[in-house]
Design a protein around this motif. Structure first.
Motif, PDB file in Angstrom:
ATOM      1  N   ILE A   1       0.713  -1.031   0.000  1.00 24.11           N
ATOM      2  CA  ILE A   1       0.042  -0.054  -0.035  1.00 24.11           C
ATOM      3  C   ILE A   1       0.751   1.293  -0.018  1.00 24.11           C
ATOM      4  O   ILE A   1       0.528   2.151  -0.625  1.00 24.11           O
ATOM      5  N   ALA A   2       2.007   1.203   0.782  1.00 21.25           N
ATOM      6  CA  ALA A   2       2.726   2.476   0.906  1.00 21.25           C
ATOM      7  C   ALA A   2       3.471   2.712  -0.457  1.00 21.25           C
ATOM      8  O   ALA A   2       3.826   3.839  -0.632  1.00 21.25           O
ATOM      9  N   GLY A   3       3.617   1.637  -1.455  1.00 21.20           N
ATOM     10  CA  GLY A   3       4.429   1.799  -2.616  1.00 21.20           C
ATOM     11  C   GLY A   3       3.528   2.200  -3.803  1.00 21.20           C
ATOM     12  O   GLY A   3       3.627   2.118  -4.900  1.00 21.20           O
ATOM     13  N   THR A   4       2.288   2.721  -3.491  1.00 21.97           N
ATOM     14  CA  THR A   4       1.157   3.006  -4.542  1.00 21.97           C
ATOM     15  C   THR A   4       1.501   4.368  -5.041  1.00 21.97           C
ATOM     16  O   THR A   4       2.389   5.314  -4.262  1.00 21.97           O
ATOM     17  N   SER A   5       1.095   4.893  -6.077  1.00 24.01           N
ATOM     18  CA  SER A   5       1.085   6.312  -6.613  1.00 24.01           C
ATOM     19  C   SER A   5      -0.152   6.897  -6.814  1.00 24.01           C
ATOM     20  O   SER A   5      -1.274   6.116  -7.085  1.00 24.01           O
ATOM     21  N   GLY A   6      -0.280   8.414  -7.158  1.00 29.70           N
ATOM     22  CA  GLY A   6      -1.342   8.772  -7.872  1.00 29.70           C
ATOM     23  C   GLY A   6      -2.593   8.801  -7.009  1.00 29.70           C
ATOM     24  O   GLY A   6      -2.424   8.979  -5.481  1.00 29.70           O
ATOM     25  N   THR A   7      -3.949   8.949  -7.410  1.00 29.28           N
ATOM     26  CA  THR A   7      -5.028   8.893  -6.633  1.00 29.28           C
ATOM     27  C   THR A   7      -5.241   7.654  -5.458  1.00 29.28           C
ATOM     28  O   THR A   7      -5.664   8.119  -4.525  1.00 29.28           O
ATOM     29  N   VAL A   8      -4.743   6.394  -6.018  1.00 27.66           N
ATOM     30  CA  VAL A   8      -4.965   5.206  -5.091  1.00 27.66           C
ATOM     31  C   VAL A   8      -4.119   5.521  -3.753  1.00 27.66           C
ATOM     32  O   VAL A   8      -4.628   5.342  -2.862  1.00 27.66           O
ATOM     33  N   ARG A   9      -2.839   6.108  -4.208  1.00 30.01           N
ATOM     34  CA  ARG A   9      -1.815   6.256  -2.802  1.00 30.01           C
ATOM     35  C   ARG A   9      -2.633   7.354  -2.019  1.00 30.01           C
ATOM     36  O   ARG A   9      -2.680   7.294  -0.671  1.00 30.01           O
ATOM     37  N   ASP A  10      -3.269   8.473  -2.480  1.00 34.69           N
ATOM     38  CA  ASP A  10      -3.644   9.440  -1.822  1.00 34.69           C
ATOM     39  C   ASP A  10      -4.850   8.860  -0.907  1.00 34.69           C
ATOM     40  O   ASP A  10      -4.992   9.364  -0.036  1.00 34.69           O
ATOM     41  N   ALA A  11      -5.476   8.110  -1.762  1.00 31.11           N
ATOM     42  CA  ALA A  11      -7.037   7.612  -0.897  1.00 31.11           C
ATOM     43  C   ALA A  11      -6.478   6.521   0.292  1.00 31.11           C
ATOM     44  O   ALA A  11      -6.909   6.543   1.198  1.00 31.11           O
ATOM     45  N   LEU A  12      -5.416   5.689  -0.044  1.00 33.69           N
ATOM     46  CA  LEU A  12      -5.023   4.548   1.051  1.00 33.69           C
ATOM     47  C   LEU A  12      -4.141   5.257   1.919  1.00 33.69           C
ATOM     48  O   LEU A  12      -3.978   4.383   3.181  1.00 33.69           O
ATOM     49  N   THR A  13      -3.538   6.257   1.712  1.00 33.83           N
ATOM     50  CA  THR A  13      -2.592   6.818   2.889  1.00 33.83           C
ATOM     51  C   THR A  13      -3.002   8.135   3.477  1.00 33.83           C
ATOM     52  O   THR A  13      -2.078   8.423   4.245  1.00 33.83           O
ATOM     53  N   SER A  14      -4.065   8.480   3.213  1.00 34.05           N
ATOM     54  CA  SER A  14      -4.591   9.787   3.852  1.00 34.05           C
ATOM     55  C   SER A  14      -5.773   9.838   4.692  1.00 34.05           C
ATOM     56  O   SER A  14      -6.512   8.570   4.371  1.00 34.05           O
ATOM     57  N   GLY A  15      -6.326  10.333   5.529  1.00 33.95           N
ATOM     58  CA  GLY A  15      -7.544  10.488   6.109  1.00 33.95           C
ATOM     59  C   GLY A  15      -7.471   9.341   7.449  1.00 33.95           C
ATOM     60  O   GLY A  15      -6.663   8.675   7.535  1.00 33.95           O
ATOM     61  N   PRO A  16      -8.652   9.265   7.858  1.00 28.38           N
ATOM     62  CA  PRO A  16      -8.954   8.515   8.935  1.00 28.38           C
ATOM     63  C   PRO A  16      -8.711   6.902   8.702  1.00 28.38           C
ATOM     64  O   PRO A  16      -8.920   6.533   7.468  1.00 28.38           O
ATOM     65  N   LEU A  17      -8.473   6.141   9.407  1.00 23.32           N
ATOM     66  CA  LEU A  17      -8.616   4.691   9.392  1.00 23.32           C
ATOM     67  C   LEU A  17      -9.860   4.123   9.225  1.00 23.32           C
ATOM     68  O   LEU A  17     -10.743   4.737   9.590  1.00 23.32           O
ATOM     69  N   PRO A  18      -9.944   3.077   8.230  1.00 24.35           N
ATOM     70  CA  PRO A  18     -11.349   2.664   7.847  1.00 24.35           C
ATOM     71  C   PRO A  18     -11.997   1.839   9.210  1.00 24.35           C
ATOM     72  O   PRO A  18     -11.024   1.403  10.153  1.00 24.35           O
ATOM     73  N   ARG A  19     -13.061   1.669   9.318  1.00 28.36           N
ATOM     74  CA  ARG A  19     -13.772   0.953  10.322  1.00 28.36           C
ATOM     75  C   ARG A  19     -14.744  -0.397   9.902  1.00 28.36           C
ATOM     76  O   ARG A  19     -15.504   0.251   8.893  1.00 28.36           O
ATOM     77  N   LEU A  20     -14.433  -1.466  10.105  1.00 31.34           N
ATOM     78  CA  LEU A  20     -15.400  -2.454   9.504  1.00 31.34           C
ATOM     79  C   LEU A  20     -16.032  -2.687  10.908  1.00 31.34           C
ATOM     80  O   LEU A  20     -15.716  -2.623  11.914  1.00 31.34           O
ATOM     81  N   PRO A  21     -17.212  -3.108  10.360  1.00 31.04           N
ATOM     82  CA  PRO A  21     -18.308  -3.650  11.733  1.00 31.04           C
ATOM     83  C   PRO A  21     -17.775  -4.660  12.578  1.00 31.04           C
ATOM     84  O   PRO A  21     -17.229  -5.536  12.262  1.00 31.04           O
ATOM     85  N   GLU A  22     -18.350  -4.479  13.855  1.00 30.63           N
ATOM     86  CA  GLU A  22     -18.012  -5.707  14.920  1.00 30.63           C
ATOM     87  C   GLU A  22     -19.054  -6.531  14.680  1.00 30.63           C
ATOM     88  O   GLU A  22     -20.174  -6.046  14.411  1.00 30.63           O
ATOM     89  N   GLY A  23     -18.631  -7.788  14.804  1.00 28.94           N
ATOM     90  CA  GLY A  23     -19.564  -8.924  14.856  1.00 28.94           C
ATOM     91  C   GLY A  23     -19.106 -10.270  14.155  1.00 28.94           C
ATOM     92  O   GLY A  23     -17.954 -10.687  14.133  1.00 28.94           O
ATOM     93  N   SER A  24     -19.986 -10.840  13.298  1.00 29.07           N
ATOM     94  CA  SER A  24     -19.491 -12.273  12.847  1.00 29.07           C
ATOM     95  C   SER A  24     -18.519 -12.070  11.762  1.00 29.07           C
ATOM     96  O   SER A  24     -18.464 -10.927  11.204  1.00 29.07           O
ATOM     97  N   SER A  25     -17.911 -13.019  11.555  1.00 24.34           N
ATOM     98  CA  SER A  25     -17.003 -12.848  10.355  1.00 24.34           C
ATOM     99  C   SER A  25     -17.647 -12.768   9.210  1.00 24.34           C
ATOM    100  O   SER A  25     -17.167 -12.090   8.053  1.00 24.34           O
ATOM    101  N   LEU A  26     -18.610 -13.307   8.938  1.00 25.37           N
ATOM    102  CA  LEU A  26     -19.663 -13.083   7.643  1.00 25.37           C
ATOM    103  C   LEU A  26     -20.084 -11.631   7.506  1.00 25.37           C
ATOM    104  O   LEU A  26     -19.924 -11.090   6.555  1.00 25.37           O
ATOM    105  N   GLN A  27     -20.455 -11.089   8.640  1.00 26.72           N
ATOM    106  CA  GLN A  27     -20.568  -9.686   8.697  1.00 26.72           C
ATOM    107  C   GLN A  27     -19.565  -8.744   8.265  1.00 26.72           C
ATOM    108  O   GLN A  27     -19.787  -7.966   7.501  1.00 26.72           O
ATOM    109  N   VAL A  28     -18.412  -9.043   8.862  1.00 28.15           N
ATOM    110  CA  VAL A  28     -17.211  -8.375   8.245  1.00 28.15           C
ATOM    111  C   VAL A  28     -17.002  -8.496   6.959  1.00 28.15           C
ATOM    112  O   VAL A  28     -16.528  -7.544   6.105  1.00 28.15           O
ATOM    113  N   GLU A  29     -16.900  -9.753   6.611  1.00 31.83           N
ATOM    114  CA  GLU A  29     -16.667 -10.145   5.077  1.00 31.83           C
ATOM    115  C   GLU A  29     -17.614  -9.556   4.213  1.00 31.83           C
ATOM    116  O   GLU A  29     -17.092  -8.674   3.310  1.00 31.83           O
TER     117      GLU A  29
END
Length: 137
Positions: free
Chosen positions: A47-75
């Motif tokens: 992820i750190a080795g990306t560039s352009g729009t993808v790098r900007d999206a993946l390396t800036s802003g808050p950390l993503p949050r996945l729901p807490e719950g079953s593995s199926l809900q997270v998936e």
């Protein structure tokens, strides 16, 4: 030539949630704290080795949050975010679609290989990720 449009903060977070969620699915398929740490570290290098729009999206802003719950809900949440991310890129930054797809698959693969190679559960997770990335709207 189609010019890439700027992504909103919410769209960037969707890209990040999809990518990080994909890595989490692979890491979660091989349980254990040590495996999780090694796999996350391996994926972060990609992820750190990306560039352009993808790098900007993946390396800036808050950390993503996945729901807490079953593995199926997270998936389901992770794969839904990944699908939305691909839709956003196709619409607003078509020149970045291949880069995003490559980063997500490479990060998932490196995460899987980081701890004793790719096991069958990790291979299934990567297959599901690939299906979402390859789906068309």
């Amino acid at each position: 030539m189609i010019m890439d449009q700027s992504l909103t903060a919410e769209e960037k977070l969707t890209l990040k949630t999809g990518a990080f969620g994909a890595v989490f699915l692979v890491s979660n398929a091989d349980p254990g704290l040590f495996a999780l740490v090694r796999e996350s570290f391996a994926a972060s290098g990609v992820i750190a080795g990306t560039s352009g729009t993808v790098r900007d999206a993946l390396t800036s802003g808050p950390l993503p949050r996945l729901p807490e719950g079953s593995s199926l809900q997270v998936e389901q949440a992770a794969l839904a975010a990944l699908g939305r991310a691909m839709t956003i890129l196709r619409e607003k930054a078509p020149g970045e679609v291949a880069a995003y797809r490559s980063v997500v698959l490479t990060a998932a693969d490196r995460a899987a290989r980081a701890h004793r190679g790719v096991d069958p559960a990790e291979q299934v997770a990567i297959g599901r990720i690939r299906e979402v990335l390859d789906a068309t709207d």
